[in-house]
Write an enzyme that holds these catalytic residues in place. Sequence first.
Site, PDB file in Angstrom:
ATOM      1  N   PHE A  17      26.299  58.029  47.545  1.00  0.00           N
ATOM      2  CA  PHE A  17      27.758  57.913  47.578  1.00  0.00           C
ATOM      3  C   PHE A  17      28.341  58.918  46.598  1.00  0.00           C
ATOM      4  O   PHE A  17      27.995  58.923  45.422  1.00  0.00           O
ATOM      5  CB  PHE A  17      28.233  56.496  47.206  1.00  0.00           C
ATOM      6  CG  PHE A  17      29.727  56.367  47.318  1.00  0.00           C
ATOM      7  CD1 PHE A  17      30.334  56.132  48.550  1.00  0.00           C
ATOM      8  CD2 PHE A  17      30.543  56.527  46.207  1.00  0.00           C
ATOM      9  CE1 PHE A  17      31.714  56.048  48.667  1.00  0.00           C
ATOM     10  CE2 PHE A  17      31.923  56.447  46.318  1.00  0.00           C
ATOM     11  CZ  PHE A  17      32.512  56.200  47.550  1.00  0.00           C
ATOM     12  N   ASP A  46      25.097  63.473  40.087  1.00  0.00           N
ATOM     13  CA  ASP A  46      26.323  62.681  40.134  1.00  0.00           C
ATOM     14  C   ASP A  46      26.121  61.476  39.226  1.00  0.00           C
ATOM     15  O   ASP A  46      25.446  60.511  39.597  1.00  0.00           O
ATOM     16  CB  ASP A  46      26.600  62.260  41.580  1.00  0.00           C
ATOM     17  CG  ASP A  46      27.883  61.435  41.715  1.00  0.00           C
ATOM     18  OD1 ASP A  46      28.376  60.932  40.687  1.00  0.00           O
ATOM     19  OD2 ASP A  46      28.364  61.286  42.854  1.00  0.00           O
ATOM     20  N   LYS A  68      33.756  57.173  36.049  1.00  0.00           N
ATOM     21  CA  LYS A  68      34.091  55.752  35.947  1.00  0.00           C
ATOM     22  C   LYS A  68      34.324  55.245  34.515  1.00  0.00           C
ATOM     23  O   LYS A  68      35.398  54.789  34.194  1.00  0.00           O
ATOM     24  CB  LYS A  68      33.043  54.908  36.669  1.00  0.00           C
ATOM     25  CG  LYS A  68      33.162  55.066  38.196  1.00  0.00           C
ATOM     26  CD  LYS A  68      32.317  54.090  38.963  1.00  0.00           C
ATOM     27  CE  LYS A  68      32.766  53.979  40.418  1.00  0.00           C
ATOM     28  NZ  LYS A  68      32.044  54.862  41.351  1.00  0.00           N
TER      29      LYS A  68
HETATM   30  C1  LIG Z   1      32.468  55.714  42.397  1.00  0.00           C
HETATM   31  C2  LIG Z   1      31.658  56.889  42.664  1.00  0.00           C
HETATM   32  C3  LIG Z   1      32.228  58.109  43.082  1.00  0.00           C
HETATM   33  C4  LIG Z   1      33.684  58.238  43.440  1.00  0.00           C
HETATM   34  O1  LIG Z   1      34.524  58.057  42.347  1.00  0.00           O
HETATM   35  P1  LIG Z   1      36.104  57.829  42.590  1.00  0.00           P
HETATM   36  O2  LIG Z   1      36.659  57.777  41.201  1.00  0.00           O
HETATM   37  O3  LIG Z   1      36.235  56.553  43.362  1.00  0.00           O
HETATM   38  O4  LIG Z   1      36.592  58.983  43.357  1.00  0.00           O
HETATM   39  C5  LIG Z   1      31.402  59.208  43.206  1.00  0.00           C
HETATM   40  N1  LIG Z   1      30.088  59.141  42.941  1.00  0.00           N
HETATM   41  C6  LIG Z   1      29.504  57.994  42.537  1.00  0.00           C
HETATM   42  C7  LIG Z   1      28.041  57.981  42.231  1.00  0.00           C
HETATM   43  C8  LIG Z   1      30.265  56.829  42.399  1.00  0.00           C
HETATM   44  O5  LIG Z   1      29.675  55.682  42.042  1.00  0.00           O
END
Ligand SMILES: *Cc1c(COP(=O)(O)O)cnc(C)c1O
Length: 420
Positions: free
Chosen positions: A158, A243, A272
């Site tokens: 994701f 990521d 986050k």
């Molecule tokens: C939550 C998440 C995103 C997206 O972040 P947003 O602030 O919702 O755009 C991208 N990569 C990972 C691994 C995530 O957990």
Amino acid sequence: MSPVTTSASESPSPVEAHRAAVSPDSNLQRCPLMPNYRPPAVQFVRGEGPYLWDSHGDVYLDFLSGLAVTSLGHSHPAVAAALAEQSQRLLHVSNLYATEHNAVVASTLDRLVGDGEPADGQVFFCNSGAEANEAAIKLARRHGGHGRHVVVCAFQSFHGRTLATLAATGQPQKWEAFQPLPEGFRHVVWNDLDELERSLDDTVAAVFLEPVQGEGGVNPATIEYFQGVERLCRERGILFMVDEVQTGLARTGRWFGFQHFDVSPDVVTVAKALGNGVPIGACWAKADVAASFSPGDHATTFGGQPLATAAARAVLSTMEAIGAPKRAQETGAAISEALVKLPAVVGCRGLGLLLAVELDGVDAGLVAAECLKNGLVINAVTPTALRLAPPLTIEESHVAEAVNKLAGCIEAVMARSEES
Ligand SMILES: *Cc1c(COP(=O)(O)O)cnc(C)c1O
């Protein structure tokens, strides 16, 4: 908890209105919010530490942290003070001018990427995880040059919901409705080094992976996989990008998830937990990679503005002061040990305080809903697994409280399904 009721004299709360919008037999007026989110069951009005209060005054133990965001707990005094102070001094001037905190936050992030030593990187600030990943993808394309633009990602990953980060996200069912997506993304089976190697050709600019797939079900990478990916990337001059939007900033028991695997990626994205609830994201890259960007290549109006960076500065200094990675590691070990003894639990996976418990014979969504009714906030990350991502600041007593509640809720759901 008292049921939500609507009296004729009051206008419906957003929760009631939102629910009504997706409930065809309701005669409430149309919800003012778009129906892209499921109707929420509760409205929260206050938070303190690991606790939340809803609009009826009922209290909840928050073991989700707003999806791994409020790692220091709600209303953290250092973050609140930094926000209050900054809000009375300067909110915004744009990136045409320098402001006070962003260089400090960038240097701190660089030192944490280096696990205490400067990592020789540079930072771009933005407002979310998806934007941090967009920056990484654009940087990879700029660095790769024409003809070398493909980003290899994993299935079940994701990376966000913008068009490019949706294309990077390895969940084909999420792509369907939004074709055509941007080109240049290739997906491989998670933790399969041979398949990744076969996917690499001279159109590939970068490999982009999560150290633990968060939304995909809390699936950690293996050390062999991450080390193998790094080796292949080095051999072929491909960028290794991670990521860390969900895993970054102490959540997994290290400052960054990749540090468990003893690799040094070229690009790291975070978001986050960086603002403890204030929207802020960042894309870190090694300086020779960051040098691919020239003025004008990428920008954002709000990214790096003083209010958000004041929050991030307070978050990082608090995390360092409390030794957040060690706390996450120790509390995570204690909680996993207790979780595997619970009824219907057949396994516990994850790192630090990013955990999932796999259930057998009971629906994770029903258990999460039962937990909410009983004052425990967690979520079903798959139909058979619950995700726990509590604040890193929780104490033993909170662990015991959560584990007891969860045990009771699993039993209640099991008893109910046996009856029917
Ligand atoms: C939550 C998440 C995103 C997206 O972040 P947003 O602030 O919702 O755009 C991208 N990569 C990972 C691994 C995530 O957990």
